[in-house]
Design an enzyme around this catalytic site. Structure first.
Site, PDB file in Angstrom:
ATOM      1  N   SER A 102       2.052  -4.557  -9.504  1.00  0.00           N
ATOM      2  CA  SER A 102       1.742  -3.206  -9.959  1.00  0.00           C
ATOM      3  C   SER A 102       0.812  -3.121 -11.156  1.00  0.00           C
ATOM      4  O   SER A 102       0.404  -2.024 -11.542  1.00  0.00           O
ATOM      5  CB  SER A 102       3.033  -2.445 -10.257  1.00  0.00           C
ATOM      6  OG  SER A 102       3.665  -2.070  -9.060  1.00  0.00           O
TER       7      SER A 102
ATOM      8  N   ALA B 286      16.538   2.780  -1.351  1.00  0.00           N
ATOM      9  CA  ALA B 286      17.082   1.522  -0.838  1.00  0.00           C
ATOM     10  C   ALA B 286      16.631   0.338  -1.677  1.00  0.00           C
ATOM     11  O   ALA B 286      15.591   0.376  -2.311  1.00  0.00           O
ATOM     12  CB  ALA B 286      16.634   1.317   0.610  1.00  0.00           C
TER      13      ALA B 286
ATOM     14  N   TYR C  59       9.130   6.479  -9.924  1.00  0.00           N
ATOM     15  CA  TYR C  59       8.145   5.479  -9.498  1.00  0.00           C
ATOM     16  C   TYR C  59       8.026   5.415  -7.983  1.00  0.00           C
ATOM     17  O   TYR C  59       9.017   5.255  -7.269  1.00  0.00           O
ATOM     18  CB  TYR C  59       8.572   4.126 -10.053  1.00  0.00           C
ATOM     19  CG  TYR C  59       7.484   3.103 -10.153  1.00  0.00           C
ATOM     20  CD1 TYR C  59       6.586   3.139 -11.200  1.00  0.00           C
ATOM     21  CD2 TYR C  59       7.372   2.078  -9.216  1.00  0.00           C
ATOM     22  CE1 TYR C  59       5.593   2.173 -11.317  1.00  0.00           C
ATOM     23  CE2 TYR C  59       6.387   1.123  -9.317  1.00  0.00           C
ATOM     24  CZ  TYR C  59       5.494   1.175 -10.376  1.00  0.00           C
ATOM     25  OH  TYR C  59       4.511   0.225 -10.480  1.00  0.00           O
ATOM     26  N   SER C  60       6.798   5.554  -7.485  1.00  0.00           N
ATOM     27  CA  SER C  60       6.550   5.501  -6.047  1.00  0.00           C
ATOM     28  C   SER C  60       5.192   4.877  -5.779  1.00  0.00           C
ATOM     29  O   SER C  60       4.165   5.374  -6.244  1.00  0.00           O
ATOM     30  CB  SER C  60       6.592   6.904  -5.439  1.00  0.00           C
ATOM     31  OG  SER C  60       6.200   6.875  -4.074  1.00  0.00           O
ATOM     32  N   ASN C  61       5.187   3.791  -5.030  1.00  0.00           N
ATOM     33  CA  ASN C  61       3.936   3.121  -4.700  1.00  0.00           C
ATOM     34  C   ASN C  61       3.015   3.994  -3.860  1.00  0.00           C
ATOM     35  O   ASN C  61       1.796   3.808  -3.861  1.00  0.00           O
ATOM     36  CB  ASN C  61       4.243   1.812  -3.970  1.00  0.00           C
ATOM     37  CG  ASN C  61       4.944   0.830  -4.870  1.00  0.00           C
ATOM     38  OD1 ASN C  61       4.375   0.332  -5.817  1.00  0.00           O
ATOM     39  ND2 ASN C  61       6.208   0.562  -4.588  1.00  0.00           N
TER      40      ASN C  61
ATOM     41  N   GLY D 284       4.261  -5.960 -13.225  1.00  0.00           N
ATOM     42  CA  GLY D 284       4.357  -5.857 -11.776  1.00  0.00           C
ATOM     43  C   GLY D 284       5.192  -6.958 -11.167  1.00  0.00           C
ATOM     44  O   GLY D 284       5.344  -8.038 -11.735  1.00  0.00           O
TER      45      GLY D 284
END
Length: 388
Positions: free
Chosen positions: A91, A155, A201-203, A342
């Site tokens: 990240s 998850a 947080y979301s990719n 990351g």
């Protein structure tokens, strides 16, 4: 480790608040350990907790760059991590993407307050997702509410199987994914709550940003990162993997991940599933150069940098805050530290830069999977940043 800290494969690893001090003494007193010896002690402690190898690169404006290491970079041969080792930086890629976006804002080609729908019509839609309600700033700061395509519903990564993605769940090849396919996985899931005052947080956010960069510039985000950041800073050991590229170029440690109770070598693989959320490769020295340049204001205007440093609390650390592609890390010695960090199967990186330009990057060849190993890694960074 709590579920919220393990939620995504591309996890942010940030520094904690523990430091080792060293005191001067006279000829008759017993010598205290040097700062580097104290840091080395913390580095060794990481490898005693199941992490095969650890490398710390410290770049000091006054002393230059030095490398400390512990453990092994290859469990089969016992070889150490090379001093100039490349690693998958996960990240940290987001900080490169955010920098390009802010450069485009500086150039008047992007508006942080504009909606995603304005730039990418019809991309963020379905199952309650609405691109007209998500701004560019929301994507940068993880306040969009878009569900992570890697970890839907919170998850744990070892349980994640969204669509056909099977990251860190199988030794079988993951396959090749385009950014549009990754976003499509996210759009098959309803969004979460979009709190503008707290980052979730979301990719997915940064994959959409990569698509946005390409739409605005007419070139893939990887090319923009190269021409705007990598080449000007002469980051010779930093790159965005090419399509279908599975090897790590140049010297590198082997990367390991625990699956089914076994430690598996996951060094090679198609990381297209990480894309602009976490696919890049770099050395610790190059990461130090990049973050130091960014925080000096060499890459974006002072106004844009100030916006990048405007933070909100986020779900990856109770003491840290998330800006626009930057994490504000609290140190035990009171220093203001900025970086990102990351994790990607096989590698984990953390570090930051202080106000005087001291930059550190810790690289591990295994993601810390226990609370103790996470804390130990954080102590290394904090000890390095706070050493006398």
């Amino acid at each position: 480790m709590t579920a919220s800290r393990r939620r995504a494969v591309l996890a942010v690893t940030t520094a904690a608040a523990i430091a080792l001090g060293a005191t001067a003494c006279g000829d008759t007193a017993q010598s205290a350990p040097s700062p580097d010896a104290a840091i080395q002690q913390e580095l060794d402690a990481v490898t005693e907790l199941g992490i095969p190898g650890a490398q710390l690169v410290v770049t000091d404006p006054d002393r230059g760059t030095r490398v400390l290491r512990a453990g092994t970079g290859n469990t089969a041969t016992g070889d150490p991590i090379p001093d100039d080792a490349r690693a998958r930086i996960g990240s940290n890629t987001k900080a490169f993407v955010a920098t390009v976006v802010m450069q485009l804002v500086d150039e008047g080609r992007l508006d942080l307050a504009a909606s995603v729908e304005q730039y990418l019509p019809g991309i963020v839609t379905g199952n309650g997702n609405d691109g007209s309600r998500v701004t560019v700033r929301d994507l940068l700061q993880h306040t969009s509410g878009l569900t992570d395509y890697l970890a839907p519903g919170g998850a744990k990564p070892e349980d994640v199987k969204p669509g056909q993605l099977q990251i860190a769940t199988s030794t079988e090849p993951v396959g090749h994914y385009t950014p549009a396919e990754l976003v499509k996985i996210a759009m098959s899931l309803p969004p979460g709550p979009a709190a503008k005052d707290e980052a979730t947080y979301s990719n997915t956010n940064y994959v959409v940003l990569g698509m946005l960069v390409e739409k605005v510039t007419g070139r893939p985000a990887a090319e923009e990162i190269t021409t705007r950041i990598i080449d000007p800073l002469e980051l010779k050991d930093t790159y965005f993997p090419g399509s279908g590229e599975t090897q790590i170029r140049g010297p590198h440690a082997r990367g390991y991940h625990r699956m089914g109770g076994q430690q598996v070598d996951v060094t090679e693989g198609d990381v297209s599933w990480a894309d602009t959320a976490g696919a890049m490769v770099a050395t610790g020295a190059d990461l130090n150069t990049f973050f130091a340049a960014l925080l000096r204001g060499d890459l974006v205007s002072q106004d844009r940098l100030a916006e990048m440093k405007h933070t909100v609390p986020f779900d990856r650390g109770p003491k840290d805050e998330y800006g626009l592609g930057l994490v504000h890390v609290h140190s035990s010695c009171g220093k203001e530290i900025w970086g990102h960090g990351g994790g990607i199967p096989g590698f984990a990186t953390s570090g930051g830069v202080d106000a005087n330009g001291l930059a550190v990057t810790l690289t591990l060849n295994h993601i810390p999977m226990s609370e103790d190993s996470v804390d130990a890694a954080q102590r290394v960074v904090d000890a390095a940043m706070c050493a006398d």
